[in-house]
Write an enzyme that holds these catalytic residues in place. Structure first.
Site, PDB file in Angstrom:
ATOM      1  N   ARG A   4       2.650   0.513  -5.101  1.00 44.56           N
ATOM      2  CA  ARG A   4       2.978  -0.609  -3.985  1.00 44.56           C
ATOM      3  C   ARG A   4       1.458  -1.477  -4.050  1.00 44.56           C
ATOM      4  O   ARG A   4       1.101  -1.764  -2.833  1.00 44.56           O
ATOM      5  CB  ARG A   4       3.120   0.515  -3.190  1.00 44.56           C
ATOM      6  CG  ARG A   4       4.403   1.252  -2.975  1.00 44.56           C
ATOM      7  CD  ARG A   4       4.578   2.684  -1.908  1.00 44.56           C
ATOM      8  NE  ARG A   4       4.656   1.421  -0.574  1.00 44.56           N
ATOM      9  CZ  ARG A   4       5.707   1.407  -0.058  1.00 44.56           C
ATOM     10  NH1 ARG A   4       6.648   1.974  -0.767  1.00 44.56           N
ATOM     11  NH2 ARG A   4       5.850   0.755   0.627  1.00 44.56           N
ATOM     12  N   HIS A  11      12.688 -36.760 -14.021  1.00 41.15           N
ATOM     13  CA  HIS A  11      11.484 -38.534 -12.918  1.00 41.15           C
ATOM     14  C   HIS A  11      10.425 -37.503 -12.484  1.00 41.15           C
ATOM     15  O   HIS A  11       9.720 -37.365 -11.461  1.00 41.15           O
ATOM     16  CB  HIS A  11      12.549 -37.946 -11.525  1.00 41.15           C
ATOM     17  CG  HIS A  11      14.364 -37.879 -11.617  1.00 41.15           C
ATOM     18  ND1 HIS A  11      14.309 -39.653 -12.026  1.00 41.15           N
ATOM     19  CD2 HIS A  11      15.741 -37.092 -12.060  1.00 41.15           C
ATOM     20  CE1 HIS A  11      15.642 -39.118 -12.474  1.00 41.15           C
ATOM     21  NE2 HIS A  11      16.810 -38.368 -12.572  1.00 41.15           N
ATOM     22  N   LYS A  45       9.920 -14.169 -14.388  1.00 43.31           N
ATOM     23  CA  LYS A  45       8.772 -12.907 -15.535  1.00 43.31           C
ATOM     24  C   LYS A  45       7.678 -13.512 -16.181  1.00 43.31           C
ATOM     25  O   LYS A  45       7.038 -12.355 -16.888  1.00 43.31           O
ATOM     26  CB  LYS A  45      10.689 -12.524 -16.031  1.00 43.31           C
ATOM     27  CG  LYS A  45      10.942 -11.362 -16.151  1.00 43.31           C
ATOM     28  CD  LYS A  45      11.254 -10.148 -15.011  1.00 43.31           C
ATOM     29  CE  LYS A  45      10.640 -10.995 -14.222  1.00 43.31           C
ATOM     30  NZ  LYS A  45      11.169 -10.337 -12.347  1.00 43.31           N
ATOM     31  N   GLU A  55      14.521 -17.087 -12.565  1.00 44.44           N
ATOM     32  CA  GLU A  55      14.207 -15.905 -12.945  1.00 44.44           C
ATOM     33  C   GLU A  55      13.738 -15.512 -14.621  1.00 44.44           C
ATOM     34  O   GLU A  55      12.283 -15.372 -14.408  1.00 44.44           O
ATOM     35  CB  GLU A  55      15.491 -14.794 -13.189  1.00 44.44           C
ATOM     36  CG  GLU A  55      15.276 -13.764 -13.130  1.00 44.44           C
ATOM     37  CD  GLU A  55      14.359 -12.779 -11.994  1.00 44.44           C
ATOM     38  OE1 GLU A  55      14.182 -13.448 -11.428  1.00 44.44           O
ATOM     39  OE2 GLU A  55      13.421 -11.900 -12.703  1.00 44.44           O
ATOM     40  N   LYS A  65       5.056  -3.836  -5.868  1.00 45.60           N
ATOM     41  CA  LYS A  65       6.401  -3.333  -6.311  1.00 45.60           C
ATOM     42  C   LYS A  65       7.480  -3.349  -5.075  1.00 45.60           C
ATOM     43  O   LYS A  65       7.933  -4.319  -5.228  1.00 45.60           O
ATOM     44  CB  LYS A  65       6.382  -2.354  -7.066  1.00 45.60           C
ATOM     45  CG  LYS A  65       8.389  -1.596  -7.578  1.00 45.60           C
ATOM     46  CD  LYS A  65       8.490  -2.531  -8.607  1.00 45.60           C
ATOM     47  CE  LYS A  65      10.179  -2.340  -8.613  1.00 45.60           C
ATOM     48  NZ  LYS A  65      10.561  -3.940  -9.141  1.00 45.60           N
ATOM     49  N   ASN A  97      -0.193   1.716   5.654  1.00 45.46           N
ATOM     50  CA  ASN A  97       0.593   0.329   4.974  1.00 45.46           C
ATOM     51  C   ASN A  97       1.154  -0.099   6.012  1.00 45.46           C
ATOM     52  O   ASN A  97       2.162   0.076   6.688  1.00 45.46           O
ATOM     53  CB  ASN A  97       1.746   1.386   4.287  1.00 45.46           C
ATOM     54  CG  ASN A  97       2.674   0.425   3.759  1.00 45.46           C
ATOM     55  OD1 ASN A  97       1.824  -1.302   3.578  1.00 45.46           O
ATOM     56  ND2 ASN A  97       4.130   0.418   3.710  1.00 45.46           N
ATOM     57  N   GLY A  98      -0.094  -1.578   5.860  1.00 42.69           N
ATOM     58  CA  GLY A  98       1.418  -2.638   6.800  1.00 42.69           C
ATOM     59  C   GLY A  98       0.083  -3.604   7.204  1.00 42.69           C
ATOM     60  O   GLY A  98      -0.739  -3.805   6.752  1.00 42.69           O
ATOM     61  N   GLU A 118       4.976 -14.385 -13.969  1.00 43.65           N
ATOM     62  CA  GLU A 118       4.692 -12.487 -13.575  1.00 43.65           C
ATOM     63  C   GLU A 118       3.378 -11.733 -14.232  1.00 43.65           C
ATOM     64  O   GLU A 118       2.558 -10.582 -13.970  1.00 43.65           O
ATOM     65  CB  GLU A 118       5.057 -12.000 -12.519  1.00 43.65           C
ATOM     66  CG  GLU A 118       6.027 -11.503 -13.260  1.00 43.65           C
ATOM     67  CD  GLU A 118       7.235 -10.389 -12.223  1.00 43.65           C
ATOM     68  OE1 GLU A 118       6.558  -9.858 -10.854  1.00 43.65           O
ATOM     69  OE2 GLU A 118       8.504 -10.438 -12.370  1.00 43.65           O
ATOM     70  N   CYS A 141       0.916  -0.970  -0.099  1.00 39.25           N
ATOM     71  CA  CYS A 141      -0.172  -0.363   0.009  1.00 39.25           C
ATOM     72  C   CYS A 141       0.832   1.556   0.052  1.00 39.25           C
ATOM     73  O   CYS A 141       1.775   1.188   0.622  1.00 39.25           O
ATOM     74  CB  CYS A 141      -0.628  -0.031   1.165  1.00 39.25           C
ATOM     75  SG  CYS A 141      -2.245  -1.556   1.332  1.00 39.25           S
ATOM     76  N   TRP A 187      -2.565  -2.878  -1.606  1.00 35.23           N
ATOM     77  CA  TRP A 187      -2.696  -4.325  -2.130  1.00 35.23           C
ATOM     78  C   TRP A 187      -3.391  -4.674  -0.819  1.00 35.23           C
ATOM     79  O   TRP A 187      -3.272  -5.059  -0.011  1.00 35.23           O
ATOM     80  CB  TRP A 187      -1.458  -4.746  -1.715  1.00 35.23           C
ATOM     81  CG  TRP A 187      -0.992  -5.549  -2.582  1.00 35.23           C
ATOM     82  CD1 TRP A 187      -0.853  -5.894  -3.390  1.00 35.23           C
ATOM     83  CD2 TRP A 187      -0.131  -6.392  -1.839  1.00 35.23           C
ATOM     84  NE1 TRP A 187      -1.096  -7.614  -4.055  1.00 35.23           N
ATOM     85  CE2 TRP A 187      -0.380  -7.658  -2.808  1.00 35.23           C
ATOM     86  CE3 TRP A 187       0.099  -6.673  -0.839  1.00 35.23           C
ATOM     87  CZ2 TRP A 187      -0.140  -9.030  -2.345  1.00 35.23           C
ATOM     88  CZ3 TRP A 187       0.117  -7.868   0.078  1.00 35.23           C
ATOM     89  CH2 TRP A 187       0.100  -9.529  -0.590  1.00 35.23           C
TER      90      TRP A 187
HETATM   91  C1  F6R Z   1       9.937  -9.965  -9.812  1.00 37.87           C
HETATM   92  C2  F6R Z   1       9.774  -9.043  -8.403  1.00 37.87           C
HETATM   93  C3  F6R Z   1      10.322  -9.441  -7.426  1.00 37.87           C
HETATM   94  C4  F6R Z   1      10.758  -9.095  -6.620  1.00 37.87           C
HETATM   95  C5  F6R Z   1      11.137  -9.060  -5.031  1.00 37.87           C
HETATM   96  C6  F6R Z   1      11.365  -8.536  -3.397  1.00 37.87           C
HETATM   97  O1  F6R Z   1      10.178  -9.089 -10.412  1.00 37.87           O
HETATM   98  O2  F6R Z   1       9.751  -7.741  -8.168  1.00 37.87           O
HETATM   99  O3  F6R Z   1       9.721 -10.909  -7.015  1.00 37.87           O
HETATM  100  O4  F6R Z   1      11.990  -9.609  -7.088  1.00 37.87           O
HETATM  101  O5  F6R Z   1       9.238  -9.148  -4.251  1.00 37.87           O
HETATM  102  O6  F6R Z   1      11.946  -7.334  -3.658  1.00 37.87           O
HETATM  103  P1  F6R Z   1      13.162  -6.873  -3.676  1.00 37.87           P
HETATM  104  O7  F6R Z   1      14.226  -6.729  -4.539  1.00 37.87           O
HETATM  105  O8  F6R Z   1      12.238  -5.424  -3.160  1.00 37.87           O
HETATM  106  O9  F6R Z   1      13.020  -6.583  -1.758  1.00 37.87           O
END
Ligand code: F6R
Length: 601
Positions: A28, A496, A477, A473, A596, A98-99, A480, A2, A74
């Site tokens: 956020r 397996h 990517k 990764e 994010k 937020n929290g 998501e 949030c 969020w």
């Molecule tokens: C995926 C992504 C998330 C972050 C994860 C950690 O594209 O961005 O998986 O990598 O939430 O976030 P940070 O790096 O901000 O601790």
């Protein structure tokens, strides 16, 4: 997660300030948004499900107001509906949060007779604060007691209709800054939200609270004692937060990678040599533990393979949310590396605190300067990614991988496993990486491959060793942002069980950059091919020979030293994901259900 914003000041158009701030905080969370403001002496609360643009349609921007709070959500407690959107009001108290208030059920029990309108922990927080205010008839005492009673994480922006020119804020384990203006002050979850108005800010510490008017800021500790504060200046250019010529922030950020790599390399060199001696020279490291979440964990796995191979130091990669609740095997001889783009991820932050309690030296790899994790680490290597707006990380991940690669080289040198000649060769090659990434960005095959993939239900990624780490990764990517189910598999593991899922409709992306084990992965590729599975190869031209009939598409990364190949090989995976999501018409920069900065556990 949030995002929260608050304003008190001379500006009669504070709704503009709140909305501009919320738009920059939308990364956020974007399930719902709302504002509360006082206009003509009356409290107004307007909220709406979905994006901030929906909220804007409901607002009359001509209403004069010089105090207000805003929120972009969020969802954690309760569906993403308007009724659960913030701000929440109970009698005189209106707040944004937020929290997570962890003991909200216990608190709610105390107010059984109150008719709660939402399912949120935030309305319970508002109820508690209002009760404490009615009891004490004093806001500062009420907030002091709130800190004692509420458990968990919170950054709150509060207005009280008894004090129509005061904004209150309180923080514990969730980020909050106070923006310092001229005859106006702000609160926000991050500094970018207020940069249009001021670059001066104060970082609010945990378990402290603030009383803010247009001309004055007073900060108190949890016992209500007035405390001093430092006003900092943020000097980054606000313009970096626009998309420029690109359709999406994600594409812009992928294209910024050559520059990010260049800047990050420069920041890790002293006299043209990779040098982390100011952190590590006198340290006798027996083991490294990396703690992180999501893509940052995936970067950690690349680091693990490289550090183990080139520096001969064992590396454990720990998912921070797991590390918090398991038996840990760390001691003073461990180097603990928290990795985080935002520097605010709640699980990484808490895992870091555990590592510190064992006396480990903690060296963060972080993007956001002055973030919560950065402030707690003993030392920090900042990646130079700049603000990352797209929810799916690209440039920050790449810079994290780069720093880990440089650490592997530095530690290899320190442990006499990399001699001077090799070191020089590596350092020369390092400087060529930005151009090599540039040439990968120009490749036009990604869109062609994306057309092959975008209608599929499931996609596999396979690789061994460091290539497996890249698969993790690549797979994250893709899923998501495009919502296609995908899985990363250690290439040898597929047979397996999982190979039963392979058919002509389930393609596999195989990454092969490591020469010593290329032939092993090729055998696994052939196993897939002989079950009619389509193969997309991401490889390096000098890695191996493969028959044309063994694959359907091939992306060849530019020649480079093996240790640097992960830095190049991830770029095609990012772009394939991007174009798949684009073909599917997905909301690429803000995928559903995500945010994010993950400041809840
Ligand atoms: C995926 C992504 C998330 C972050 C994860 C950690 O594209 O961005 O998986 O990598 O939430 O976030 P940070 O790096 O901000 O601790």
């Amino acid at each position: 997660m949030c995002g929260i914003i608050g304003y008190v000041g001379k500006n009669q158009k504070s709704l503009d300030v709140l909305i501009t701030g919320l738009e920059s905080l939308e990364y956020r969370g974007y399930d719902s948004a709302g504002v509360a403001f006082i206009s003509d002496d009356k409290l107004n609360i307007v909220k709406e499900q979905g994006r901030i643009r929906n909220l804007k349609e409901k607002l009359d921007f001509n209403m004069p107001t010089n105090i207000g709070i805003g929120h972009t959500r969020w969802a954690t407690h309760g569906l993403p509906k308007t009724v659960n959107a913030h701000p929440h009001n109970v009698s005189k108290i209106t707040l944004v949060h937020n929290g997570i208030i962890e003991n909200y059920e216990e608190i709610k029990e105390k107010f059984k007779t109150y008719n709660f309108k939402s399912e949120t922990d935030t309305e319970v927080a508002a109820c508690l604060l209002n009760n404490l205010y009615e009891k004490n008839n004093n806001m500062l005492d009420a907030i002091k007691e709130f800190i004692k009673e509420a458990k968990g994480a919170y950054a709150l922006g509060i207005i009280n209709t008894d004090y129509k020119d005061i904004l209150y804020a309180v923080k514990k384990n969730s980020p909050l800054i106070i923006g310092v203006g001229k005859s106006e002050n702000f609160i926000a979850s991050d500094v970018h939200a207020i940069l249009k108005y001021t670059n001066k800010y104060i970082v609010l510490e945990d378990e402290t609270f603030a009383k803010i008017t247009k001309d004055e800021i007073n900060i108190f500790d949890k016992n209500g004692n007035s405390i001093s504060y430092v006003i900092k200046e943020f000097n980054e250019d606000e313009k970096v937060c626009s998309k420029g010529i690109y359709d999406h922030f994600m594409l812009k950020e992928i294209n910024e990678q050559p520059e990010v790599i260049k800047k990050t390399i420069e920041s890790c060199l002293i006299n043209k040599k990779i040098d982390f001696s100011k952190y590590l020279e006198n340290k006798n490291i027996k083991k490294i533990v990396i703690i992180a979440c999501g893509s940052a964990v995936n970067a950690g796995y690349v680091g693990k393979f490289l550090i183990e191979e080139y520096a001969n130091i064992p590396v454990d990669v720990e998912i921070a949310s797991e590390f918090r609740y398991k038996k840990v095997f760390i001691n003073k001889e461990c180097l603990v590396i928290p990795i985080s783009q935002s520097g605010e991820t709640a699980d990484t932050l808490e895992a870091l605190k555990i590592a510190k309690s064992y006396g480990c030296y903690t060296l963060g790899i972080i993007n956001v300067v002055e973030s919560s994790i950065a402030r707690i680490c003993d030392d920090v290597i900042y990646i130079k990614a700049g603000p990352e707006i797209a929810v799916a990380t690209t440039k920050a991940y790449l810079a994290q991988v780069l720093v880990l690669t440089l650490l592997a080289i530095y530690l290899g040198k320190k442990n006499n496993l990399i001699n001077e000649k090799l070191e020089q060769e590596l350092e020369q090659e390092l400087n060529l990486l930005p151009n090599k990434i540039e040439s990968l960005l120009e490749n036009k095959d990604y869109e062609k491959i994306a057309k092959e993939l975008y209608s599929k239900q499931d996609i596999f990624f396979i690789g061994r060793n460091v290539d497996y780490a890249l698969c993790m990764e690549g797979s994250l990517k893709l899923k998501e942002i495009s919502y296609i189910h995908s899985e990363a598999y250690a290439a040898g593991e597929l047979k397996h069980g999982t190979i039963s899922l392979i058919d002509s409709n389930t393609p596999t992306i195989a990454i092969i950059t490591k020469k010593s084990i290329a032939s092993k992965t090729i055998s696994n590729v052939k196993e897939i091919k002989s079950r009619e599975g389509k193969i997309i190869l991401v490889t390096s031209s000098d890695t191996y020979n493969i028959n044309d009939s063994d694959y359907d598409y091939e992306i060849v990364i530019p020649k480079t030293k093996e240790i640097f190949r992960p830095i190049l090989a991830i770029v095609p995976l990012q772009l394939i994901s991007y174009y798949v999501a684009k073909l599917k018409g997905c909301d690429i920069d803000k995928p559903k259900n995500l945010a994010k900065s993950v400041t809840v556990e």
